[in-house]
Design a protein around this motif. Structure first.
Motif, short mmCIF file in Angstrom:
data_model
loop_
_atom_site.label_atom_id
_atom_site.label_comp_id
_atom_site.label_asym_id
_atom_site.label_seq_id
_atom_site.Cartn_x
_atom_site.Cartn_y
_atom_site.Cartn_z
N UNK A 63 -0.77 -6.01 3.41
CA UNK A 63 -1.70 -5.11 3.75
C UNK A 63 -0.96 -3.59 4.16
N UNK A 64 0.31 -3.85 4.16
CA UNK A 64 0.99 -2.58 4.59
C UNK A 64 2.23 -2.27 3.45
N UNK A 65 3.43 -2.04 3.77
CA UNK A 65 4.18 -1.72 2.56
C UNK A 65 5.52 -2.09 2.92
N UNK A 79 0.87 -1.10 0.15
CA UNK A 79 0.07 0.08 0.15
C UNK A 79 0.83 1.18 -0.21
N UNK A 80 1.10 1.81 -1.27
CA UNK A 80 2.09 3.05 -1.07
C UNK A 80 1.40 4.26 -0.83
N UNK A 81 0.12 4.24 -0.46
CA UNK A 81 -0.67 5.32 0.06
C UNK A 81 -0.10 5.64 1.58
N UNK A 82 0.48 4.42 1.96
CA UNK A 82 1.08 4.91 3.43
C UNK A 82 2.31 5.82 3.40
N UNK A 83 3.16 6.21 2.26
CA UNK A 83 3.77 7.13 2.13
C UNK A 83 3.56 8.46 2.26
N UNK A 84 2.30 8.67 2.10
CA UNK A 84 1.69 10.17 2.44
C UNK A 84 1.01 10.19 3.98
N UNK A 85 1.36 9.25 4.79
CA UNK A 85 0.74 9.48 6.02
C UNK A 85 1.90 9.79 7.03
N UNK A 86 1.32 10.31 8.27
CA UNK A 86 2.44 10.82 9.29
C UNK A 86 3.05 9.22 9.73
#
Length: 238
Positions: free
Chosen positions: A142-144, A54-61
């Motif tokens: 489910x993570x990265x 899930x590359x969207x995790x790169x935009x999270x704090x």
């Protein structure tokens, strides 16, 4: 040089991309809009990031958790005081999938229902350490999983200090749980400071060599923490 040039030109790019697709491997370059802004701010940002998950995790704090490979029960218990509050506030936990503290950090994040990013010191086809392959599979699902090294590259000793700049660079701050006075975790802390990020340290018994590094960091001005709330109080989250 000529040999390198010939090998480079002989690479079948289309075959390589097909292989990556079959393994659910994606990549982003330094010039891509989705490349993490925080990573662009560090010295020597990776030109390419290879990703599974899930590359969207790169935009999270995110907060990095690092420490000794020989971490003991003290570190294991300490993470029960530190991680739940961070996870409750949707903070992603980043670590390096190494033995000891890294493994504890990833496993406990999964246990508490949080999100985690594992930054590797080699390519995806050569996961290290081998005993963490099952954990890596869970993270990939489910993570990265993330690496600056192409999937076929085997991990080398010098890759791991380089990897540490990514761990600290993606994070708002770095937590050092247990560390000897000379350790890779202190290198990560130094890199976090160079990038203008917060450094947090867990105090430990003065007669334990695994506390020498963290206690020294506190003497040098790192924030002493005993809970996740201590970390959140220091962060500016927008």
């Amino acid at each position: 040089m000529e040999k390198f040039k010939n090998e480079f030109l002989s690479i079948d790019v289309h075959k390589l991309i097909k292989l990556y697709d079959s393994k659910n491997i994606t990549y982003i370059t330094l010039n891509d809009p989705e490349y993490p802004k925080s990573l662009k701010e560090i010295h020597d940002p990776p030109l390419v990031l290879f990703l599974i998950g899930d590359k969207s995790l790169l935009s999270k704090h995110a907060i990095a958790v690092v420490g000794a490979r020989a971490a003991n029960h003290y570190a294991h218990t300490a993470l029960d005081f530190i991680l739940p509050e961070l996870i409750k506030n949707n903070i992603v936990i980043i670590s390096g999938l190494a033995k000891g503290t890294d493994t504890y950090a990833h496993e406990k994040t999964l246990e508490y229902g949080g999100k985690t990013i594992a930054v590797l010191g080699g390519g995806f086809f050569h996961l290290y350490p081998s005993e963490n392959k099952a954990l890596a599979s869970k993270i990939a699902k489910n993570h990265l999983l993330l690496s600056e090294y192409p999937p076929i590259i085997k991990p080398e000793r010098w890759h791991f200090p380089m990897r540490n700049r990514i761990i600290s660079g993606l994070s708002k701050g770095t937590v050092v749980v247990q560390a000897k006075k000379k350790s890779g975790s202190l290198i990560t802390a130094d890199m976090a400071l160079e990038a203008g990020r917060e450094v947090f340290a867990l105090p430990g018994p003065i007669d334990d060599s695994l506390s020498e590094g963290t206690n020294h960091l506190i003497q040098q001005g790192a924030k002493l923490i005993v809970s996740g709330k201590d970390i959140l109080e220091e962060l500016y989250l927008d």
